[in-house]
Design a protein around this motif. Structure first.
Motif, PDB file in Angstrom:
ATOM      1  N   VAL A 289      -7.722  14.875  36.664  1.00 60.32           N
ATOM      2  CA  VAL A 289      -8.629  15.560  37.588  1.00 60.32           C
ATOM      3  C   VAL A 289      -8.249  17.038  37.692  1.00 60.32           C
ATOM      4  N   SER A 290      -6.950  17.311  37.807  1.00 62.86           N
ATOM      5  CA  SER A 290      -6.488  18.698  37.934  1.00 62.86           C
ATOM      6  C   SER A 290      -6.809  19.513  36.684  1.00 62.86           C
ATOM      7  N   TYR A 291      -6.661  18.901  35.521  1.00 62.02           N
ATOM      8  CA  TYR A 291      -6.871  19.624  34.271  1.00 62.02           C
ATOM      9  C   TYR A 291      -8.354  19.818  33.934  1.00 62.02           C
ATOM     10  N   THR A 292      -9.240  19.065  34.566  1.00 62.07           N
ATOM     11  CA  THR A 292     -10.668  19.151  34.219  1.00 62.07           C
ATOM     12  C   THR A 292     -11.501  19.835  35.296  1.00 62.07           C
ATOM     13  N   ILE A 293     -10.848  20.488  36.240  1.00 60.56           N
ATOM     14  CA  ILE A 293     -11.595  21.130  37.334  1.00 60.56           C
ATOM     15  C   ILE A 293     -12.581  22.163  36.805  1.00 60.56           C
TER      16      ILE A 293
END
Length: 332
Positions: A289-293
């Protein structure tokens, strides 16, 4: 009609096998699957900011039974339709359980829980549409939906277990299984982890409803720091990350105890392994989730996966809480 007598903790249960098999088992599984779709639908509504897609009208959508074909209105309206269908399934399931399993106290309790939490989440959803609600209240809506899903899952498993026959009259009740000494401390640890998981879930829902996901870029560091400035969106996301890390450590400790203290009891070790695997998967999905913001399309998919995993984790923990309570009572 033939009856099979089951024993559980000094109680005798007479369950009509043909009654249990007469569609009730599949109805409970269908209701559980439907409630899971409601969970995903609610998360999708939040992530796409479609909560106001039908304006302030409820149950109509912008004053119509069939809304205009805008993305936001269709997402919100489809979520309402699915919720309505699942609501009907819930009512039918509750009626069947209370009429056909009159002496099955646990099944009746789970059915009552399903009805209560379903009505509560529907009321919260309607209020969120008609009146502006704070992010704290909106986050609670997901938590109530998760409790409704867990109740349906527990009911489905309970009905399925009732259908399993003992090999002989001398064999233990298959709903109880192999007798083993589950300590009070280990049982309480599972309960504590389950309650704490609900708190972590609420914090995650609060992150979604405050649209704070971008407060921490990168993983495991937050904005390149181990301890960032704890204000605004950054503080909200960091608090959720810390809570999730504590949960993972608690689950690792629980799995270690299960493997060291209950060797040879496959059910206890299997449950601990599944819980640990889901917890690790939840952490990895959170990192994704953090990497695809920055990629909106992938971000929605990663967020939904995050929701799927935490729902499964909480559901398994709820079952483990009940199961280890049963096994602990075998000592008495």
């Amino acid at each position: 009609m033939k009856f099979v007598v089951y024993r559980r903790n000094d109680f005798n249960y007479k369950v009509g096998v043909s009654t249990v098999r007469n569609g009730l088992k599949w109805m409970t599984f269908l209701t559980s699957a439907g409630m899971f779709l409601v969970l995903l639908g609610g998360a999708l509504v939040t992530k796409t900011k479609a909560g106001r897609g039908c304006g302030s009208d409820w149950p109509l959508c912008n004053g119509k039974f069939v809304p205009a074909y805008t993305l936001e209105s269709m997402i919100e309206y489809n979520h309402r339709v699915v919720t309505g269908i699942v609501g009907i399934l819930v009512v039918v399931t509750v009626v069947l359980v209370w009429s056909r399993l009159k002496k099955q106290t646990d099944a009746k309790l789970y059915a009552a829980g399903i009805l209560f939490f379903t009505l509560l989440q529907a009321a919260l959803g309607a209020m969120a549409v008609m009146w502006q609600q704070s992010s704290a209240v909106l986050a609670l809506h997901f938590g109530i939906s998760l409790l409704a899903f867990s109740s349906t899952l527990l009911l489905a498993v309970t009905v399925w277990r009732l259908e399993r026959k003992p090999k002989t009259e001398a064999d233990p009740d298959p709903a109880v299984g192999q007798a083993i000494r589950i300590s009070k401390g280990f049982r309480n640890l599972i309960w504590l982890i389950t309650v704490y998981t609900y708190i972590v879930v609420y914090l995650g829902a609060f992150v979604r409803h405050t649209f704070s996901s971008g407060g921490c870029t990168g993983w495991p560091l937050c904005n390149g720091q181990w301890i960032p400035e704890l204000t605004g969106a950054t503080g909200i996301v960091f608090m959720h990350r810390v809570a999730a890390a504590v949960l993972l450590l608690a689950i690792i400790w629980m799995a270690f105890l299960a493997n060291s203290r209950y060797q040879g009891h496959k059910e206890t070790q299997s449950l601990a392994f599944i819980i640990l695997a889901l917890a690790l998967l939840q952490v990895m999905s959170g990192a994704w989730v953090s990497y695809t913001i920055g990629n909106e399309e992938v971000f929605i998919f990663s967020s939904l996966l995050h929701t799927v995993v935490i729902s499964g984790l909480f559901g398994i923990l709820s079952y483990a809480s009940v199961r280890f309570w049963e096994l602990h009572r075998l000592q008495k």
